[in-house]
Write an enzyme that holds these catalytic residues in place. Structure first.
Site, short mmCIF file in Angstrom:
data_model
loop_
_atom_site.label_atom_id
_atom_site.label_comp_id
_atom_site.label_asym_id
_atom_site.label_seq_id
_atom_site.Cartn_x
_atom_site.Cartn_y
_atom_site.Cartn_z
N ASP A 1 118.89 11.79 44.61
CA ASP A 1 119.56 10.79 43.93
C ASP A 1 121.00 11.41 43.69
O ASP A 1 120.87 12.48 42.80
CB ASP A 1 118.89 10.14 42.99
N ASP B 1 123.74 6.29 43.57
CA ASP B 1 123.46 5.58 42.41
C ASP B 1 124.79 4.63 42.04
O ASP B 1 125.97 5.16 42.01
CB ASP B 1 123.02 6.16 41.15
N GLU C 1 123.82 2.76 47.18
CA GLU C 1 123.07 1.76 46.37
C GLU C 1 124.05 0.86 45.64
O GLU C 1 125.21 1.25 44.97
CB GLU C 1 122.14 2.11 45.23
N HIS D 1 112.47 1.49 42.29
CA HIS D 1 111.95 1.54 40.81
C HIS D 1 112.59 0.61 39.91
O HIS D 1 112.38 0.89 38.98
CB HIS D 1 112.17 3.10 40.47
N ASP D 2 113.46 -0.24 40.48
CA ASP D 2 114.19 -0.99 39.97
C ASP D 2 113.70 -2.75 39.90
O ASP D 2 114.46 -3.49 39.38
CB ASP D 2 115.52 -1.01 40.13
O1 ISL Z 1 120.73 -3.85 36.14
C1 ISL Z 1 121.00 -4.30 37.53
C2 ISL Z 1 121.33 -5.75 37.26
O2 ISL Z 1 120.30 -6.48 37.33
C3 ISL Z 1 120.62 -3.56 38.72
O3 ISL Z 1 121.15 -4.35 39.63
C4 ISL Z 1 121.22 -2.42 38.32
O4 ISL Z 1 122.94 -2.58 38.71
C5 ISL Z 1 121.06 -1.64 39.69
O5 ISL Z 1 119.55 -1.73 39.73
C6 ISL Z 1 121.32 -0.02 39.39
O6 ISL Z 1 120.39 0.69 39.45
C7 ISL Z 1 120.52 2.29 39.55
O7 ISL Z 1 121.44 2.61 38.33
C8 ISL Z 1 120.98 2.53 37.03
C9 ISL Z 1 119.39 2.94 36.73
O8 ISL Z 1 118.84 2.43 35.70
C10 ISL Z 1 118.68 2.55 38.09
O9 ISL Z 1 117.28 2.95 38.08
C11 ISL Z 1 119.32 2.87 39.48
O10 ISL Z 1 118.33 2.66 40.42
C12 ISL Z 1 121.91 3.26 36.27
O11 ISL Z 1 121.89 4.52 36.64
#
Ligand code: ISL
Ligand code: CA
Length: 633
Positions: free
Chosen positions: A180, A281, A339, A410-411
């Site tokens: 990542d 990310d 991402e 994981h999100d």
């Molecule tokens: O929070 C969001 C809007 O609902 C998500 O789309 C978010 O922008 C996205 O999931 C980003 O995720 C990534 O970056 C974040 C981290 O918390 C996540 O785990 C990661 O996958 C910040 O680094």
């Protein structure tokens, strides 16, 4: 063409950003895309539309849109044929969330030695590439997505020696590893940030976004993805620091050349070690405009966050991505998957087109919710929307670019739990999703637990929840909602559903994840959905994944073959063929929990895999069948 208020709606829609942004806004409002191609609407001038919508959108809405659309002068190439073979197109990826995969030393936290102990498990599943969520040193405000030291492994996860062993052990199994890469922000405990706050004249001050403000208010109205303002007041220096995520995740200033050079050196350092590439990310957020002006309120309300239009496709995004590719990725032939929340199909082409020299692939998220819904809404997902998404992306994107295929990470809560809560249909549905993911054109990313039928958790109260996004949002909701309603909302969307520890063996303490107390409780008590049971019994979700992966690996046509849809218009019925000069596979799915008439000419095909033991003319709930066309004699 330069767009102005005299331009017509169809001119806006003809630009790549215009198309994506308008599609996205319509999706948020659950208005059918056909609305825009209606003759009256499409020929209307922006000025007229503005007058009609005046009460709803206010004066600067169209300025914002026109600026945004005019910003991109490139158009995606239509002629490019993407037929180059690449390892990352053939790979089946497995995402490991290290904190929750396997704990080797009983402290309740998954770690690198734990991962190493499970590599043969991954081999038995058949995956051949791993995406590892962050393992870098971090104060863990956002579980490692807040990096304190890019060159150090978090103590809880082990040491750099452990990491090197992991890399060797993966290589010995012919598996690739991607890391990542979190470079939109660092932790506020990173040495760069500490130096920047210590001394405003330090060169590191320029590594971050600091702004003065005359009023007692933050410099603009941007909000954080984790609730509240995106600005944190630094009293000592009387200035504000930008954080799009938590207060401890401070945004890097990509305008700063020295910072970019440092990041590129860091990337090369990991590539030198032998990692194969990166999942990047929120990489589409890295470029912010020079003037950080207020976000448009209408867009902010629609999208849930203020300011997003300024940075989700920032002015120098292409330039920065090209620099990373040229200076770091190309010399190592490294793979990149971005991402990119909010990036639509046309922008995606400009960021991942093989002729563009930016990224190899990206994660788009538009398939994860039905139109009109967002992650924290409690509703039942209709798979017909996923079908229309697949058709759209296949016909309009994947001729020139390469798709990623995933349901979970994981999100997000577990996708399967959004679709159908009936336990008796669970296995059929899990296998149906697997069938599509592994027979479709694109690179599959399996998230840990998918293969054993992991689902959402029955968390009992907020005490069970650890994720900062959930805890912050809960506090914000309490301002306007009852505690029960606020909790229900969190339960619909919480990222912790996916972050609970893996269930290795439910007969064991903490299902075999740890000998201590897991950092986050897994509340799932279904004994059949752990690795031990799933591996030991036939007909399980695990074995179905295994068979599908083996089939994909053995059949080049399932990777590179064209996709041809059949019976496109028949509701609940998803049928496509994967076609090459030598082979044809046909995949037939019932996307509903009712029955449906099969239209496949059985005499021409032989059955290869199915989630039901025998076939008849009627497809049962979530039935999915993979057929191979018989060769003509
Ligand atoms: O929070 C969001 C809007 O609902 C998500 O789309 C978010 O922008 C996205 O999931 C980003 O995720 C990534 O970056 C974040 C981290 O918390 C996540 O785990 C990661 O996958 C910040 O680094
Ligand atoms: Ca541990």
């Amino acid at each position: 063409m330069h767009l102005t208020r005299k331009s017509r709606v169809k001119d806006l829609y003809a630009t790549p950003i215009g198309k994506d942004v308008i599609d996205k806004l319509l999706l948020q409002m659950n208005i059918n895309k056909r609305w825009i191609s209606n003759r009256i609407v499409s020929n209307m001038s922006v000025k007229t539309l503005e007058m009609l919508l005046k009460k709803k959108v206010g004066p600067d809405f169209f300025d914002v849109l026109l600026n945004l659309f005019n910003q991109e002068s490139d158009i995606p190439s239509v002629s490019y044929q993407d037929d180059v073979k690449q390892w990352w197109k053939e790979a089946v990826f497995y995402q490991i969330y290290p904190r929750s995969f396997c704990d080797s030393n009983g402290d309740g936290i998954g770690d690198i030695q734990g991962i190493i102990s499970k590599l043969d498990y991954l081999v038995s599943l058949g995956v051949n590439a791993v995406w590892l969520s962050p393992i870098y040193d971090s104060p863990n405000d956002d579980n490692g997505y807040d990096i304190r030291d890019y060159f150090k492994v978090l103590d809880e996860f082990g040491s750099m020696d452990d990491f090197d062993v992991l890399l060797d052990e993966l290589k010995a199994r012919d598996m690739k590893l991607i890391m990542d890469l979190v470079v939109n922000h660092t932790s506020d405990e990173h040495v760069w940030y500490k130096a920047a706050v210590d001394n405003v004249n330090s060169p590191y001050h320029d590594y971050y976004h600091f702004e003065k403000s005359d009023s007692k208010m933050p410099p603009n109205n941007w909000t954080s993805f984790f609730s509240g303002s995106a600005w944190n007041y630094i009293e000592k220096n009387d200035e504000y620091s930008l954080h799009l995520f938590s207060q401890k995740q401070v945004d890097l200033n990509w305008e700063c050349e020295a910072m970019r050079t440092d990041i590129i050196e860091m990337i090369k350092w990991w590539l030198d070690k032998g990692v194969a590439g990166f999942r990047m990310d929120v990489i589409n957020y890295i470029s912010k405009p020079n003037k950080l002006s207020d976000g448009n309120v209408v867009i902010g309300e629609l999208m849930g966050y203020y300011g997003i239009e300024h940075y989700f496709y920032g002015p120098k995004l292409h330039q920065y991505l090209k620099q990373i590719k040229q200076e770091a990725f190309l010399p190592y032939n490294a793979f990149s998957v971005g991402e990119m929340p909010g990036i639509g199909m046309q922008m995606g082409k400009l960021l991942t087109g093989p002729d563009r020299g930016e990224l190899d692939m990206f994660f788009s998220f538009d398939h994860l919710e039905n139109p009109g819904y967002e992650r924290f809404d409690d509703y039942q997902y209709d798979l017909n929307y996923y079908k229309s998404y697949l058709i759209d992306w296949t016909e309009n994107f994947s001729d020139t670019c390469w798709m990623s295929l995933f349901y979970n990470n994981h999100d997000n809560p577990r996708f399967i739990s959004k679709i159908n809560p009936k336990p008796e249909l669970f296995d059929y549905l899990a296998k149906l999703l697997a069938t599509i993911q592994l027979t479709y054109k694109g690179t599959p990313f399996i998230f840990q637990g998918d293969e054993i039928g992991a689902c959402n958790q029955d968390f009992e109260s907020m005490d069970d929840i650890r994720d900062i996004e959930s805890t912050n949002l809960y506090q914000q909701c309490l301002k306007t909602m009852s505690p029960q309603d606020a909790f229900n909302k969190i339960m619909a969307g919480s990222r912790d559903h996916a972050r609970v520890p893996m269930r290795w063996d439910s007969r064991m303490h903490e299902a075999g994840f740890t000998s201590g107390t897991a950092w986050l409780k897994n509340m799932d008590n279904r004994v059949q959905y752990d690795v031990a049971y799933q591996q030991a019994q036939s007909d399980t979700v695990f074995n179905y994944y295994h068979d599908l992966i083996a089939l994909r690996k053995a059949s080049e046509v399932l990777v590179y073959g064209d996709v041809e849809f059949l019976y496109k218009k028949v509701k609940h019925y998803l049928v496509y063929q994967r076609v090459s000069d030598s082979d044809v596979y046909l995949v037939e799915c019932n996307l509903s929990d009712g029955s449906l008439k099969s239209q496949v000419q059985r005499k021409d095909y032989e059955l290869v895999l199915s989630n039901y033991p025998n076939q008849c003319q009627t497809l049962r709930a979530y039935e999915s069948n993979v057929y191979k066309r018989r060769k003509l004699m």
